[in-house]
Enzyme design. Structure first.
Site, PDB file in Angstrom:
ATOM      1  N   ARG A 271       0.819  -1.210   0.000  1.00  0.00           N
ATOM      2  CA  ARG A 271       0.000   0.000   0.000  1.00  0.00           C
ATOM      3  C   ARG A 271       0.859   1.269   0.000  1.00  0.00           C
ATOM      4  O   ARG A 271       0.495   2.271  -0.629  1.00  0.00           O
ATOM      5  CB  ARG A 271      -0.934  -0.010   1.214  1.00  0.00           C
ATOM      6  CG  ARG A 271      -1.936   1.127   1.221  1.00  0.00           C
ATOM      7  CD  ARG A 271      -3.011   0.911   2.276  1.00  0.00           C
ATOM      8  NE  ARG A 271      -4.026   1.954   2.212  1.00  0.00           N
ATOM      9  CZ  ARG A 271      -4.344   2.742   3.243  1.00  0.00           C
ATOM     10  NH1 ARG A 271      -3.744   2.581   4.423  1.00  0.00           N
ATOM     11  NH2 ARG A 271      -5.274   3.659   3.103  1.00  0.00           N
TER      12      ARG A 271
ATOM     13  N   HIS B  52       0.437   4.444  -2.483  1.00  0.00           N
ATOM     14  CA  HIS B  52       0.186   5.809  -2.007  1.00  0.00           C
ATOM     15  C   HIS B  52       1.338   6.750  -2.330  1.00  0.00           C
ATOM     16  O   HIS B  52       1.156   7.967  -2.379  1.00  0.00           O
ATOM     17  CB  HIS B  52      -0.109   5.801  -0.501  1.00  0.00           C
ATOM     18  CG  HIS B  52      -1.518   5.398  -0.184  1.00  0.00           C
ATOM     19  ND1 HIS B  52      -2.233   5.889   0.884  1.00  0.00           N
ATOM     20  CD2 HIS B  52      -2.363   4.549  -0.823  1.00  0.00           C
ATOM     21  CE1 HIS B  52      -3.445   5.366   0.902  1.00  0.00           C
ATOM     22  NE2 HIS B  52      -3.542   4.536  -0.124  1.00  0.00           N
TER      23      HIS B  52
ATOM     24  N   GLY C 282       3.793  11.090  -8.498  1.00  0.00           N
ATOM     25  CA  GLY C 282       4.591   9.989  -9.032  1.00  0.00           C
ATOM     26  C   GLY C 282       5.349   9.232  -7.952  1.00  0.00           C
ATOM     27  O   GLY C 282       5.339   9.594  -6.781  1.00  0.00           O
TER      28      GLY C 282
ATOM     29  N   ASP D 292       8.056   8.754  -6.105  1.00  0.00           N
ATOM     30  CA  ASP D 292       9.230   9.595  -5.821  1.00  0.00           C
ATOM     31  C   ASP D 292       9.594   9.598  -4.345  1.00  0.00           C
ATOM     32  O   ASP D 292      10.366  10.452  -3.889  1.00  0.00           O
ATOM     33  CB  ASP D 292       8.971  11.040  -6.286  1.00  0.00           C
ATOM     34  CG  ASP D 292       7.790  11.664  -5.548  1.00  0.00           C
ATOM     35  OD1 ASP D 292       7.116  10.959  -4.752  1.00  0.00           O
ATOM     36  OD2 ASP D 292       7.529  12.868  -5.751  1.00  0.00           O
TER      37      ASP D 292
ATOM     38  N   ASN E 223      -4.154   8.856   4.440  1.00  0.00           N
ATOM     39  CA  ASN E 223      -2.948   8.274   5.054  1.00  0.00           C
ATOM     40  C   ASN E 223      -2.959   8.277   6.581  1.00  0.00           C
ATOM     41  O   ASN E 223      -2.415   7.362   7.212  1.00  0.00           O
ATOM     42  CB  ASN E 223      -1.704   9.051   4.595  1.00  0.00           C
ATOM     43  CG  ASN E 223      -1.378   8.837   3.119  1.00  0.00           C
ATOM     44  OD1 ASN E 223      -1.705   7.791   2.560  1.00  0.00           O
ATOM     45  ND2 ASN E 223      -0.749   9.816   2.500  1.00  0.00           N
TER      46      ASN E 223
ATOM     47  N   HIS F  72      -6.395  -5.695  -2.431  1.00  0.00           N
ATOM     48  CA  HIS F  72      -7.240  -5.885  -1.244  1.00  0.00           C
ATOM     49  C   HIS F  72      -7.492  -7.366  -0.949  1.00  0.00           C
ATOM     50  O   HIS F  72      -8.416  -7.697  -0.225  1.00  0.00           O
ATOM     51  CB  HIS F  72      -8.557  -5.119  -1.402  1.00  0.00           C
ATOM     52  CG  HIS F  72      -8.365  -3.629  -1.328  1.00  0.00           C
ATOM     53  ND1 HIS F  72      -9.350  -2.726  -1.608  1.00  0.00           N
ATOM     54  CD2 HIS F  72      -7.275  -2.883  -0.999  1.00  0.00           C
ATOM     55  CE1 HIS F  72      -8.892  -1.486  -1.462  1.00  0.00           C
ATOM     56  NE2 HIS F  72      -7.630  -1.560  -1.101  1.00  0.00           N
TER      57      HIS F  72
ATOM     58  N   ASP G  52      -9.838  -9.380   3.133  1.00  0.00           N
ATOM     59  CA  ASP G  52     -10.294 -10.626   2.521  1.00  0.00           C
ATOM     60  C   ASP G  52     -10.679 -11.604   3.625  1.00  0.00           C
ATOM     61  O   ASP G  52      -9.816 -12.146   4.305  1.00  0.00           O
ATOM     62  CB  ASP G  52      -9.172 -11.212   1.648  1.00  0.00           C
ATOM     63  CG  ASP G  52      -9.519 -12.588   1.071  1.00  0.00           C
ATOM     64  OD1 ASP G  52     -10.627 -13.106   1.360  1.00  0.00           O
ATOM     65  OD2 ASP G  52      -8.683 -13.149   0.336  1.00  0.00           O
TER      66      ASP G  52
HETATM   67  C1  HEM Z   1      -9.116   1.415  -5.986  1.00  0.00           C
HETATM   68  C2  HEM Z   1      -9.049   2.326  -5.062  1.00  0.00           C
HETATM   69  C3  HEM Z   1      -8.607   2.051  -3.655  1.00  0.00           C
HETATM   70  C4  HEM Z   1      -9.209   2.494  -2.532  1.00  0.00           C
HETATM   71  C5  HEM Z   1     -10.442   3.357  -2.447  1.00  0.00           C
HETATM   72  C6  HEM Z   1      -8.467   1.979  -1.421  1.00  0.00           C
HETATM   73  C7  HEM Z   1      -8.756   2.228  -0.091  1.00  0.00           C
HETATM   74  C8  HEM Z   1      -8.187   1.565   0.976  1.00  0.00           C
HETATM   75  C9  HEM Z   1      -8.569   1.744   2.345  1.00  0.00           C
HETATM   76  C10 HEM Z   1      -9.626   2.717   2.843  1.00  0.00           C
HETATM   77  C11 HEM Z   1      -7.855   0.875   3.088  1.00  0.00           C
HETATM   78  C12 HEM Z   1      -7.947   0.641   4.610  1.00  0.00           C
HETATM   79  C13 HEM Z   1      -7.199   1.707   5.365  1.00  0.00           C
HETATM   80  C14 HEM Z   1      -7.519   1.698   6.830  1.00  0.00           C
HETATM   81  O1  HEM Z   1      -8.625   1.311   7.193  1.00  0.00           O
HETATM   82  O2  HEM Z   1      -6.629   2.096   7.618  1.00  0.00           O
HETATM   83  C15 HEM Z   1      -6.999   0.159   2.200  1.00  0.00           C
HETATM   84  C16 HEM Z   1      -6.115  -0.807   2.587  1.00  0.00           C
HETATM   85  C17 HEM Z   1      -5.236  -1.429   1.729  1.00  0.00           C
HETATM   86  N1  HEM Z   1      -5.078  -1.151   0.378  1.00  0.00           N
HETATM   87 FE1  HEM Z   1      -6.279  -0.008  -0.755  1.00  0.00          FE
HETATM   88  N2  HEM Z   1      -7.437   1.222  -1.880  1.00  0.00           N
HETATM   89  C18 HEM Z   1      -7.474   1.247  -3.239  1.00  0.00           C
HETATM   90  C19 HEM Z   1      -6.562   0.661  -4.097  1.00  0.00           C
HETATM   91  C20 HEM Z   1      -5.473  -0.068  -3.672  1.00  0.00           C
HETATM   92  C21 HEM Z   1      -4.378  -0.476  -4.525  1.00  0.00           C
HETATM   93  C22 HEM Z   1      -4.232  -0.078  -5.985  1.00  0.00           C
HETATM   94  C23 HEM Z   1      -3.538  -1.211  -3.752  1.00  0.00           C
HETATM   95  C24 HEM Z   1      -2.239  -1.859  -4.128  1.00  0.00           C
HETATM   96  C25 HEM Z   1      -1.978  -2.349  -5.327  1.00  0.00           C
HETATM   97  C26 HEM Z   1      -4.104  -1.263  -2.434  1.00  0.00           C
HETATM   98  C27 HEM Z   1      -3.593  -1.966  -1.381  1.00  0.00           C
HETATM   99  C28 HEM Z   1      -4.101  -1.960  -0.100  1.00  0.00           C
HETATM  100  C29 HEM Z   1      -3.625  -2.838   0.951  1.00  0.00           C
HETATM  101  C30 HEM Z   1      -2.584  -3.933   0.805  1.00  0.00           C
HETATM  102  C31 HEM Z   1      -4.329  -2.482   2.109  1.00  0.00           C
HETATM  103  C32 HEM Z   1      -4.145  -3.066   3.521  1.00  0.00           C
HETATM  104  C33 HEM Z   1      -3.010  -2.313   4.178  1.00  0.00           C
HETATM  105  C34 HEM Z   1      -2.662  -2.755   5.596  1.00  0.00           C
HETATM  106  O3  HEM Z   1      -3.195  -3.734   6.108  1.00  0.00           O
HETATM  107  O4  HEM Z   1      -1.822  -2.051   6.205  1.00  0.00           O
HETATM  108  N3  HEM Z   1      -5.260  -0.533  -2.413  1.00  0.00           N
HETATM  109  N4  HEM Z   1      -7.201   0.612   0.913  1.00  0.00           N
END
Ligand code: HEM
Ligand SMILES: *[C@@H]1O[C@H](CO)[C@@H](O)[C@H](O)[C@H]1NC(C)=O
Ligand SMILES: *[C@@H]1O[C@H](CO)[C@@H](O)[C@H](O)[C@H]1NC(C)=O
Ligand SMILES: *[C@@H]1O[C@H](CO)[C@@H](O)[C@H](O)[C@H]1NC(C)=O
Ligand SMILES: *[C@@H]1O[C@H](CO)[C@@H](O)[C@H](O)[C@H]1NC(C)=O
Ligand SMILES: *[C@@H]1O[C@H](CO)[C@@H](O)[C@H](O)[C@H]1NC(C)=O
Ligand SMILES: *[C@@H]1O[C@H](CO)[C@@H](O)[C@H](O)[C@H]1NC(C)=O
Ligand SMILES: *[C@@H]1O[C@H](CO)[C@@H](O)[C@H](O)[C@H]1NC(C)=O
Ligand SMILES: *[C@@H]1O[C@H](CO)[C@@H](O)[C@H](O)[C@H]1NC(C)=O
Ligand SMILES: *[C@@H]1O[C@H](CO)[C@@H](O)[C@H](O)[C@H]1NC(C)=O
Ligand SMILES: *[C@@H]1O[C@H](CO)[C@@H](O)[C@H](O)[C@H]1NC(C)=O
Length: 334
Positions: A60, A64, A70, A72, A92, A191, A243
């Protein structure tokens, strides 16, 4: 006067020779830091032993980073006299994690190859290794990014997608970074592991968009489970698995979850539940064939890693990922 002229001439020359078409390369550190991948791998494996979530968090972080000015390394910068940290932006704050591990990686890399490997590249390598260590695909990480000397707090707020964004908005935010619908569906598969806080999906559980009812595209069995984890007026920071089937494994369950109306965020479920959307058939194909998902995820990670890198003589190689290097800043010369 003449020093200003000299600087302008040097800048013009630099732009001429290393301008915008500088390319990243899988062999960028072959001679200067041949072991960089195994150094990063050792530190991530070590961290994973005490924190199974760390691989998700590191993936993640790269995402971000790349979506704001970009790839960076800008997300790593903390507040200083010239920096307002992106870490405080809404997507963040109290959410992104893994910075200590990035610092440990940087220390180990500097030990072997001082002053050579950028923090932005460390994030890209750590993302690939994290996916691999969690059971996912491998790919040749393209390298040669340099680190920014600025952060973009407002850019982090505006450009990163939100879990309550609808498919139209999410698609726009991806296309603004040069990523298409297939990239969106493939990268959303990130996710398949990691955790999320109740605050990011509780809006779907009780009174969705002011309707007085839960989100109708949420599986009622899953809804009941989520309502237990996140009661109304409960602790919005409580964590749950992204998941529910295989919480720490990088696989294609994310897509069968969407088919079962078990996507955690609105932004996840809309990929499958938006009537007529072109994303539906992509979800179906990734759900039915994990190899197809893995191949697409790998190539979309390369696409994401190519978002506006600093290359050549742009930016710098930070010695501490949290801080820009000391020295004359442009503003000091005026
Ligand atoms: C499509 C739009 C996306 C949205 C709206 C989104 C939003 C979020 C949110 C809200 C969380 C949970 C944060 C929290 O509750 O603290 C999350 C977790 C996560 N996201 Fe996304 N995300 C997106 C795309 C992505 C992409 C492109 C990736 C990587 C390729 C990604 C990887 C992850 C991972 C691995 C987590 C878990 C992180 C952890 O457990 O520390 N996400 N995301
Ligand atoms: C760089 O190293 C990799 C792995 O050892 C090797 O496969 C590749 O041929 C090398 N490339 C160059 C240009 O030296
Ligand atoms: C590269 O790193 C691995 C793992 O840390 C180590 O076993 C190996 O000796 C290193 N090779 C070199 C040339 O430093
Ligand atoms: C960073 O600086 C901003 C702007 O001055 C401030 O609002 C924020 O609280 C600071 N964050 C931290 C973690 O110190
Ligand atoms: C991780 O990558 C290594 C080296 O490419 C490979 O041997 C291993 O099978 C990968 N792990 C998984 C789970 O695919
Ligand atoms: C910050 O991000 C916004 C949104 O992408 C962009 O318009 C702006 O130019 C960026 N600012 C800097 C200083 O790079
Ligand atoms: C998506 O969200 C935007 C912004 O909230 C809104 O203007 C638009 O109507 C929504 N689109 C759909 C199809 O719901
Ligand atoms: C749901 O939210 C709307 C506005 O956000 C509010 O007017 C309504 O009273 C709420 N319904 C229930 C059942 O809480
Ligand atoms: C809310 O949950 C978080 C995460 O589990 C925990 O750190 C925090 O202490 C909890 N806050 C309260 C007030 O219980
Ligand atoms: C709800 O989830 C259950 C268990 O995963 C599944 O059998 C059922 O088909 C799902 N319902 C819908 C509408 O997808
Ligand atoms: C799954 O996809 C891969 C790559 O696209 C393909 O080679 C393979 O034949 C497919 N497997 C099945 C069972 O369709």
């Amino acid at each position: 006067m003449s020093s200003t002229l000299l600087i302008s001439a040097t800048l013009a020359l630099a732009l001429l020779f290393v301008g915008s078409d500088a390319q990243l390369s899988a062999t960028f550190y072959n001679s200067t830091c041949p072991n960089v991948t195994s150094i990063v791998s050792d530190v991530v494996q070590q961290a994973q032993e005490s924190d199974v979530r760390i691989t998700a968090s590191l993936l993640r972080l790269h995402f971000h980073d790349c979506f704001v000015n970009g790839c960076d390394g800008s997300i790593l910068l903390v507040n200083s006299s010239t920096i307002v940290t992106e870490q405080d932006a809404l997507p963040n704050i109290n959410s992104v994690r893994g910075f200590d591990v990035v610092d440990n990686i940087k220390t180990a890399v500097e030990d072997s190859c001082p002053g050579v490997v950028s923090c932005a590249d460390i994030l890209a390598i750590a993302a690939e290794i994290s996916v691999n260590l969690s059971g996912g695909p491998t790919w040749d990480v393209l390298l040669g990014r340099r680190d920014s000397t600025i952060a973009n707090f407002s850019g982090a707020n505006s450009d990163l997608p939100a879990p309550f964004d609808n498919l139209t908005i999410i698609t726009l935010k991806f296309s603004a970074k040069g990523l298409d619908t297939t990239d969106l569906v493939a990268l959303s598969g990130g996710h398949t592991f990691g955790r999320a806080q109740c605050r990011n999906f509780i809006g779907r559980l009780y009174n969705f968009s002011g309707t007085g009812s839960p989100d109708p595209t949420l599986n009622t069995t899953y809804l009941a489970t989520l309502q237990q984890i996140c009661p109304e007026n409960g602790n919005l920071s409580t964590l749950t698995n992204l998941d529910p089937i295989t919480p720490d494994t990088f696989d294609n369950d994310y897509y069968s979850n969407l088919q079962n109306e078990e996507g955690l965020f609105q932004s996840d479920q809309e990929l499958f539940s938006t009537t007529g959307a072109s994303t539906i058939s992509i979800v179906d194909s990734f759900s039915s064939n994990q190899t197809t998902f893995f191949e697409n995820f790998a190539s979309s990670m390369i696409n994401m890693g190519n978002i506006s890198p600093l290359t050549g003589t742009d930016g710098e190689i930070r010695s501490d990922c949290k801080l820009v290097n000391a020295g004359l800043l442009f503003t000091d010369m005026k």
